[in-house]
Design an enzyme around this catalytic site. Structure first.
Site, PDB file in Angstrom:
ATOM      1  N   LYS A   1       0.798  -1.233   0.000  1.00 35.20           N
ATOM      2  CA  LYS A   1       0.000   0.000   0.000  1.00 35.20           C
ATOM      3  C   LYS A   1       0.829   1.282   0.000  1.00 35.20           C
ATOM      4  O   LYS A   1       0.390   2.324   0.486  1.00 35.20           O
ATOM      5  CB  LYS A   1      -1.012   0.038   1.169  1.00 35.20           C
TER       6      LYS A   1
ATOM      7  N   SER B   1      -4.745   2.528   4.373  1.00 35.19           N
ATOM      8  CA  SER B   1      -4.945   1.964   3.035  1.00 35.19           C
ATOM      9  C   SER B   1      -4.994   0.434   3.121  1.00 35.19           C
ATOM     10  O   SER B   1      -5.823  -0.222   2.469  1.00 35.19           O
ATOM     11  CB  SER B   1      -3.795   2.415   2.127  1.00 35.19           C
TER      12      SER B   1
ATOM     13  N   HIS C   1       7.392  -7.001  -2.396  1.00 32.98           N
ATOM     14  CA  HIS C   1       7.213  -6.583  -1.001  1.00 32.98           C
ATOM     15  C   HIS C   1       8.181  -7.342  -0.092  1.00 32.98           C
ATOM     16  O   HIS C   1       8.119  -7.196   1.128  1.00 32.98           O
ATOM     17  CB  HIS C   1       5.801  -6.921  -0.515  1.00 32.98           C
TER      18      HIS C   1
HETATM   19  P1  A3P Z   1      -5.023   4.501  -0.970  1.00 33.55           P
HETATM   20  O1  A3P Z   1      -5.633   3.205  -0.567  1.00 33.55           O
HETATM   21  O2  A3P Z   1      -4.624   5.330   0.215  1.00 33.55           O
HETATM   22  O3  A3P Z   1      -5.846   5.279  -1.934  1.00 33.55           O
HETATM   23  P2  A3P Z   1      -0.043  -0.377  -3.648  1.00 33.55           P
HETATM   24  O4  A3P Z   1      -0.035  -0.403  -5.120  1.00 33.55           O
HETATM   25  O5  A3P Z   1       1.335  -0.447  -3.057  1.00 33.55           O
HETATM   26  O6  A3P Z   1      -0.977  -1.383  -3.089  1.00 33.55           O
HETATM   27  O7  A3P Z   1      -0.563   1.055  -3.210  1.00 33.55           O
HETATM   28  C1  A3P Z   1      -1.899   1.424  -3.379  1.00 33.55           C
HETATM   29  C2  A3P Z   1      -2.073   2.843  -2.876  1.00 33.55           C
HETATM   30  O8  A3P Z   1      -1.409   3.739  -3.791  1.00 33.55           O
HETATM   31  C3  A3P Z   1      -3.534   3.263  -2.813  1.00 33.55           C
HETATM   32  O9  A3P Z   1      -3.644   4.173  -1.722  1.00 33.55           O
HETATM   33  C4  A3P Z   1      -3.681   3.961  -4.168  1.00 33.55           C
HETATM   34  O10 A3P Z   1      -4.775   4.837  -4.258  1.00 33.55           O
HETATM   35  C5  A3P Z   1      -2.352   4.706  -4.232  1.00 33.55           C
HETATM   36  N1  A3P Z   1      -2.034   5.132  -5.607  1.00 33.55           N
HETATM   37  C6  A3P Z   1      -1.830   4.357  -6.681  1.00 33.55           C
HETATM   38  N2  A3P Z   1      -1.629   5.115  -7.784  1.00 33.55           N
HETATM   39  C7  A3P Z   1      -1.706   6.413  -7.372  1.00 33.55           C
HETATM   40  C8  A3P Z   1      -1.622   7.675  -8.034  1.00 33.55           C
HETATM   41  N3  A3P Z   1      -1.428   7.774  -9.352  1.00 33.55           N
HETATM   42  N4  A3P Z   1      -1.730   8.800  -7.286  1.00 33.55           N
HETATM   43  C9  A3P Z   1      -1.940   8.728  -5.966  1.00 33.55           C
HETATM   44  N5  A3P Z   1      -2.044   7.563  -5.278  1.00 33.55           N
HETATM   45  C10 A3P Z   1      -1.944   6.423  -5.974  1.00 33.55           C
END
Ligand code: A3P
Length: 303
Positions: free
Chosen positions: A55, A140, A110
């Protein structure tokens, strides 16, 4: 983290966290044998590894790096999902799959430092570590657990808060993850970036990444990478947004990878007591670590 499962037709399969060499893997998703092989994979200078605690913006880096490879031309990405072009290291099936991937091989992971290819320590390949303030990571991840079928559904936020603080989640302890990678940074070709600096100024982070990877993109190509990597565009881009993951793994009716994409969302969930407790633990665990985080959108506004 959400792909590679061989149980798409097996509704009854139960995913569990299983401890392997001090790190929790998800049974049915990760194979301990394959994870153990990674250490010996031969690395080339062109290999790139994006390392994140869950996340922290993994999906975001997949989009940015994918677009960089095609010099910002989004139409050239329409034929394949980002997660296929930039797969998960821990979901590789065999060394052969790693060896035969087209160059440059770009992977996300990860996994903690101790599992990663030995060659990284000989300054082969490149590592991009993306960190995010852990309070927002926690929130998140809480929402992710509610719709990820391969992770235990938390009873409520308090329940998940406890699990996260104990490191009783996939990814283990956030503090140990960031510390294990950053304490070895000088042994590797290593770029450290944060989610919050990407929110603040995506263009300069994209430039930083391009320079680290030795990519020569024109200003217009860099603009295209930035424009196609905004939250709004990615949310609607099926190549990038993980909506292809089967319902058996992610219940798309209950959530989305592209959820809020903001800084400071922890304030909507943390109680005052939880915040105080988190701060105490943070100060204690991070006292010797020279990293700082942005905890709120207001800190991003320059006067
Ligand atoms: P949130 O759940 O806080 O919205 P991962 O890919 O490591 O699982 O991370 C997911 C998180 O990154 C999510 O956070 C997602 O919305 C955020 N995220 C992914 N792409 C993004 C972007 N272009 N701008 C802002 N946040 C982004």
């Amino acid at each position: 983290m959400a792909e590679g499962c061989d149980h798409s037709s097996c509704e009854a399969f139960e995913y569990k966290l299983v401890l392997h060499r001090g790190f929790k893997l998800i049974s049915g998703i990760h194979s301990p044998e394959v994870v153990d092989q990674i250490h010996n994979f031969e690395i080339q200078d062109s290999d790139v590894f994006v390392i994140t605690y869950p996340k922290s913006g993994t999906i975001w880096l997949q989009q940015i790096l994918r677009l960089m490879e095609v010099k910002g031309d989004v139409t050239a990405t329409n034929d394949q999902l980002n997660s296929e072009c930039i797969p998960w290291m821990e979901l590789i099936k065999s060394e052969q799959q790693f060896v035969s991937a087209p160059s440059p091989r770009i992977h996300v992971s990860h996994l903690p430092y101790k599992f990663m290819p030995f060659g990284l320590k000989q300054k082969k390949g490149k590592v991009i570590y993306v960190a995010r303030n852990p309070k927002d990571v926690l929130v998140s991840y809480f929402h992710f657990h509610k719709y990820a079928n391969m992770l235990e559904t938390p009873k409520d936020f308090d329940d998940f808060f406890e699990k996260f603080m104990k490191g009783n989640v996939f990814g283990d302890c956030w503090f140990e993850h960031v510390k294990s990678w950053c304490s070895h940074k000088d042994e590797m070709n290593f770029l450290y970036i944060t989610y919050e600096e990407m929110i603040k100024d995506l263009r300069s982070v994209v430039e930083k990444i391009a320079s680290f990877l030795g990519k020569n993109l024109t200003p217009q190509q860099l603009n295209n990478v930035v424009e196609q990597s905004t939250f709004k565009i990615m949310k609607n881009n099926p190549q990038a947004n993980y909506q292809h993951i089967p319902d058996i793994l992610l219940n798309h009716k209950l959530g989305s990878f592209m959820r809020k994409g903001t800084v400071g969302d922890w304030k909507t969930c943390f109680t005052e007591a939880q915040n105080e407790r988190f701060d105490k633990v943070y100060q204690q665990k991070m006292k010797d670590v020279p990293l700082t985080f942005i905890w709120d959108m207001s800190e991003l506004i320059t006067p």
